[in-house]
Scaffold this motif. Sequence first.
Motif, short mmCIF file in Angstrom:
data_model
loop_
_atom_site.label_atom_id
_atom_site.label_comp_id
_atom_site.label_asym_id
_atom_site.label_seq_id
_atom_site.Cartn_x
_atom_site.Cartn_y
_atom_site.Cartn_z
N THR A 279 0.83 -1.18 0.00
CA THR A 279 0.00 0.00 0.00
C THR A 279 0.88 1.25 0.00
O THR A 279 2.09 1.16 0.12
CB THR A 279 -0.93 -0.02 1.23
OG1 THR A 279 -1.67 1.19 1.26
CG2 THR A 279 -0.14 -0.13 2.52
N ASP B 119 -8.86 1.21 -6.12
CA ASP B 119 -7.50 0.68 -6.28
C ASP B 119 -6.70 1.38 -7.38
O ASP B 119 -5.61 1.89 -7.13
CB ASP B 119 -7.57 -0.84 -6.55
CG ASP B 119 -6.28 -1.37 -7.12
OD1 ASP B 119 -5.32 -1.52 -6.35
OD2 ASP B 119 -6.21 -1.64 -8.34
N THR C 70 -7.08 -3.50 -1.39
CA THR C 70 -7.52 -2.15 -1.02
C THR C 70 -8.32 -2.18 0.29
O THR C 70 -8.08 -1.39 1.19
CB THR C 70 -8.35 -1.54 -2.16
OG1 THR C 70 -7.62 -1.66 -3.37
CG2 THR C 70 -8.64 -0.08 -1.91
N ASP D 177 -5.31 -1.05 2.47
CA ASP D 177 -5.38 0.40 2.32
C ASP D 177 -6.37 1.03 3.29
O ASP D 177 -6.09 2.06 3.90
CB ASP D 177 -5.75 0.78 0.88
CG ASP D 177 -4.68 0.37 -0.11
OD1 ASP D 177 -3.71 1.12 -0.27
OD2 ASP D 177 -4.79 -0.71 -0.70
#
Lengths: 663, 270
Positions: free
Chosen positions: A245, A464, A504, A508
């Motif tokens: 990330t 993403d 993601t 993330d």
Amino acid sequence: MMPQTAIFTTLLVASLLFFCWSVYRRFSLLCYGQPEERLDQPARRLAEMFLYAFAQLRVLRKPFGLNHFVIFWSFMILALANGEFLVNGVFPSVSLALLPEGVHRALLLAFDAVSLLTLFAIAFSFIRRLVVKPPHLDSLYVKGRSPEAFLILSFIALLMLAYFGLHGSLIALGMEDPSAMPVSSLVGSWLSSHPDLIPALRNVSWWLHAFVLFAFICFLPHSKHMHILTAIPNCYFGALAWPATQPREKFEKGAVYGVGTVERFTWKDLFDSFTCTECGRCQAACPATITGKALNPRQIVHAIKTNLLENGDALREGRSGTLPLIGAEGEGTNTEDAIWSCTTCGACMEACPVLIEQMPKIVKMRRHLVETESRFPEELLNLFENMEQRSNPWGIAPGERAKWVSTLPVKPFVAGETEYLLYVGCAGSFDSRAKQVTVALATVLNAAGISWGILGKDEKCCGDSLRRLGNEYLFEKMALENVELFRQRGVTKVITLCPHCLTTLKNDYRQYGLELEVVHQSELIADLIRSGRIKLDKKDDSLGKIAYHDPCYLGRHNDIFEAPRTLVQAATGVAPVETERHGRNSFCCGAGGGRMWMEEFTGERVNHARVDELLAQKPDTICVACPYCMTMMEDGLKDKGAGQVRVRDVVEVLAEGLLRKNA
Amino acid sequence: MLVVVCVKQVPDTTQVQIDPVTNTLIREGVPFIVNPYDTHAVEEALRFKDRFGCRVAAISMGPPNAEATLRKALAQGVDRAVLLSDRSFGGADTLATSKVLAAAIEKLAKEEEVGVVICGKQTIDGDTAQVGPGIATRLNFSQLTLVDRVDELDLSGKKIRVSRKLEGRHEHVEAPLPVLLTVVRELNRPRYPTVAMRLESADAQVEVWDNKVLQLDVNGIGLKGSPTWVSRIFSPERAKGEMLGDGAHDPEGAAQLLIDKMLEKDLLAL
């Protein structure tokens, strides 16, 4: 004081002063970088440093790495011998002979043996560079056969030769005990038959050893060989978690976004650039480099170092440098084309023996281009607008998100009633081929009696591609919306179809305080197979020979290698065949990092290169576990005239097996 | 010199559906976008700003939430944004709309000379392409529609030379300033706002002018001033097609059938 001692001491002090000044000049430039936390968890860091720097785990992944391992450990052992030499040169009465007899003899034996080993290793290095030079030793600005490389190798060889010359002379003169030094004593016995040579050789060897050491000390901080100072700490400062990330940015008025000038990198980014020794392993692994794009991850790192050194004086005076980091021609700058060629597959980071993080640096420069300069390949304008306006890359009406459901009995996700949220993702919702995978997944989940539901029209894109393309502003907007939506709906457990959604949501969104239990479909289903909730007695061989392609964001970025293979094995009874590059070393399909939405104008297409590699296994079916890979493989096969080879998601293979069982 | 761009907030047509019972647009929950042609108008105005240093004002007539459209123009770099919003402007057709917009441009011209007005060639919701020409007529400006390239803007000579994209041909024309252009998508590629501009625009002032400011006769504007109105909206019925061949098992045969069919209907030129 003897004149010899005086000259030696003077030269040593001068060399050390020059060394310290050079090191200070270089390393003080790190202060101009941005802050970054790399000092936490010292115990783990020490362990990493031991594994990668001292045990050379990554160096040894390639056969020739053994050669480096020998040189490295010889260097470590000989550091003691060279240390003694320097101290002894200044204080002739001090030497290792002051140690207990046994210890001293053991050390002498070790010095003698590793010096010989080093000579062989250096010989191999010469042969490798001169005769069988692998192409990845050359980059645009640093060549495998550069004078610098040969100078460094020659220095090391000369040190070893001088060592044997000196100790051979001493043995011949009866001043050292030959029994502890088998190699030196061979030189000594040869010298015994040439007694006239002995005094000269002793002197020449001693001074040669001294001069080479001094030259090395002076040259080191100015060469790529500086890695002997930086590689060990770089492994200590390395990322503790795989950097799948990118860090968040702060959006406020007057802030600067991304990296447009070298001092906008963090100190660790800059330190990485001082650590690179141009081994070329990243470039040998990079799908962009291999297929002839402008990008070479090694050159990105090289450009950062060159740019920093070139602009160093300006930075010291509080100005920005004159050599642009992005967009100029030549050494010390990165072309925009190179920056946009990255698929963020992470192969470079996986290949680097000293844990340099190339990919995140590229994304940081993309951020600058998108957010500050508003300069990017024109195909991306549509993507950005579609994402912002309709929350999917194609700009299809969000109302059509749940159309794949059609006649399937699919429930909406309701916290407390449904266990898992199936986060279908944009491809699974809109792409006609990927929709078939969604249906297959739904079939398997139902067959296993999993309780799951969808968000339907309310589902939004995870963002993403935006994040990897450097449009962090828009990504943050979408991430915040999704985090809010998941919180509102009480989502805690998520199944994703796509590895990009997986990474993601899992890696993330954590930065936004959302901790979800996210599984890729293949992981969940592999668990169901292991626990016996999915049983396939009749093995299905209708797909023929299956080759599996590891998606980067599933494998390398999220460590999921076995699960998708388990699905294939369970459905067919046979493990899929492997390509040469697989697992952690898999080769990208070409669509990651937002490349899915961009044209590929230069060189060979990445998906063609990958398809060729897969076709070499003569498969009837190529299995993937990612909708991007699906598109790239299907397109690649069509382009290569291999339309007879099918592409299946692993969950489709399993679903077909289940249907056959029920039929 | 001031360049004025007219922009409109329109429903995202990919997401618009027609209520089959009432035959009206289902507006509920449909997001709004900037009329796509207008984004090219904004870009061209900004290019004039970049080249000649002139100031750019964006104006829009619409409900209060149309402010978002103007904010987007501000993020792209326009200097001033004016929303023309008043209940009495509502329900306007193209005639009443162009009256309000023209009045606003005249008001702007009192502060700074307006040399160029730029509009999109049409909006994607009404598709009339009448508002631009209507404004030009009311302001007595030269009127150049369907512009796909600006060849020269001569500020001292007070003239402009452009290319107009017509069906099957291009027309190169010159006109004196002040001028109104309506533009097509081929004209330029709109810029993407930088983050700094987005953050700036979030706090920037969007002026709102109601009819107290414009002082127009309420009988000449809005629904009352509109000689045309929409009587019905409907999706045209599409005749059911026919299946040709079996594409799954005989793709070549199916393709051949398709080609024959298209030749027969004169849809393919040989």
